[in-house]
Design a protein around this motif. Structure first.
Motif, PDB file in Angstrom:
ATOM      1  N   GLN A 174      11.841   8.596  -2.804  1.00 12.57           N
ATOM      2  CA  GLN A 174      11.828   8.724  -1.358  1.00 12.57           C
ATOM      3  C   GLN A 174      10.474   8.290  -0.791  1.00 12.57           C
ATOM      4  N   LYS A 175      10.503   7.455   0.235  1.00 11.50           N
ATOM      5  CA  LYS A 175       9.260   6.928   0.801  1.00 11.50           C
ATOM      6  C   LYS A 175       8.371   8.045   1.341  1.00 11.50           C
ATOM      7  N   GLU A 176       8.934   8.975   2.074  1.00  9.20           N
ATOM      8  CA  GLU A 176       8.133  10.055   2.655  1.00  9.20           C
ATOM      9  C   GLU A 176       7.459  10.870   1.555  1.00  9.20           C
ATOM     10  N   TYR A 177       8.185  11.115   0.469  1.00  7.35           N
ATOM     11  CA  TYR A 177       7.613  11.864  -0.645  1.00  7.35           C
ATOM     12  C   TYR A 177       6.436  11.101  -1.252  1.00  7.35           C
ATOM     13  N   ALA A 218      -2.336   2.313   5.939  1.00  7.35           N
ATOM     14  CA  ALA A 218      -1.457   1.144   5.856  1.00  7.35           C
ATOM     15  C   ALA A 218      -1.128   0.832   4.405  1.00  7.35           C
ATOM     16  N   GLN A 219      -2.129   0.893   3.519  1.00  9.42           N
ATOM     17  CA  GLN A 219      -1.885   0.619   2.109  1.00  9.42           C
ATOM     18  C   GLN A 219      -0.963   1.666   1.488  1.00  9.42           C
ATOM     19  N   ILE A 220      -1.151   2.933   1.855  1.00 11.14           N
ATOM     20  CA  ILE A 220      -0.278   3.989   1.360  1.00 11.14           C
ATOM     21  C   ILE A 220       1.161   3.740   1.803  1.00 11.14           C
ATOM     22  N   ASP A 221       1.343   3.358   3.054  1.00  2.27           N
ATOM     23  CA  ASP A 221       2.681   3.061   3.567  1.00  2.27           C
ATOM     24  C   ASP A 221       3.297   1.882   2.836  1.00  2.27           C
ATOM     25  N   GLU A 222       2.507   0.847   2.576  1.00  2.18           N
ATOM     26  CA  GLU A 222       3.003  -0.348   1.884  1.00  2.18           C
ATOM     27  C   GLU A 222       3.351  -0.034   0.429  1.00  2.18           C
ATOM     28  N   LEU A 223       2.541   0.770  -0.231  1.00  2.00           N
ATOM     29  CA  LEU A 223       2.850   1.174  -1.600  1.00  2.00           C
ATOM     30  C   LEU A 223       4.147   1.969  -1.652  1.00  2.00           C
TER      31      LEU A 223
END
Length: 223
Positions: free
Chosen positions: A65-68, A99-104
């Motif tokens: 899950q992306k949010e996790y 931004a990098q965390i979101d992209e990862l």
């Protein structure tokens, strides 16, 4: 000879430039490096290019899950998550930008997960019962209530289906015995009355999610 020397010098210059660019791309404290590049050149060393790790020391990230993933990367960045392997392998990622965390998280959540091989049938049957019905006599809630019928998770609740059994077991022990995992209040309550055998059983079941179970196809989970 002069032309040959010039050619060699140019080649060395280009090669040096290429190595420099490669090292820059590995620098997670450089906010201009895309998250996907970090995933491919850094995270892949432990978690695999597509997020399917080989060693159970490192969790599978594919289909998570992306949010996790965002929550966990943020907790690593702030050193809030302090279990031993978090300190050893993940505390160095303090300079990741949002931004990098979101992209990862986007990169790994969009890949296809892979189930493990079924193990001891009796252990898996025991794990199935805990996953679907919990352990009412011990006050242990069913895993399905938060992690979904197919173990796919939702939002802040992680995907469990397909995860390495040894990794899941290790995390259940951490939830039960320590305060090293933030956002863990619910899981600490769930794990509090689970025995070692209970935890091993549910971990074995989740790794395989045996053929014939609902949702066992190696689906892609995207957010």
């Amino acid at each position: 000879m002069n032309k040959l020397a010039q050619f060699i010098s140019l080649g060395m210059l280009l090669a040096g430039s290429g190595c420099h660019d490669l090292e820059r791309s590995r620098a997670v404290d450089n906010p201009s490096v895309p998250g996907k590049t970090i995933a491919l050149q850094v995270c892949s060393n432990c978690h695999g290019v597509n997020g399917v790790s080989v060693s159970p020391a490192f969790p599978k990230l594919a289909g998570q899950q992306k949010e996790y993933l965002i929550n966990q990367l943020t907790d690593f960045k702030t050193h809030s998550r302090s279990d031993p392997n978090a300190k050893r392998f993940m505390w160095g990622f303090t300079h990741l930008s949002e931004a990098q965390i979101d992209e990862l998280a986007t990169y790994f959540s969009s890949h296809q997960t892979v189930m493990g091989e079924p193990g001891d049938p009796a252990l898996i049957d025991q794990g199935r019962a805990i996953f679907t019905s919990g352990l009412p006599a011990k006050g242990v809630a069913a895993c399905i209530s938060c992690h979904g019928q197919h173990g796919e998770g939702a939002g802040q609740f992680p995907r469990l289906a397909g995860q390495h059994a040894d990794y899941t077991l290790k995390q259940l022990r951490i939830f039960q015995r320590t305060e090293d995992r933030p956002r863990s209040e619910a899981m600490k309550a769930v794990c509090n009355n689970m025995s070692e055998q209970d935890m091993r059983a549910v971990a074995a079941y989740l790794e395989a999610f045996p053929p014939g179970e609902p949702g066992t196809a190696n689906e892609t989970t995207s957010n």
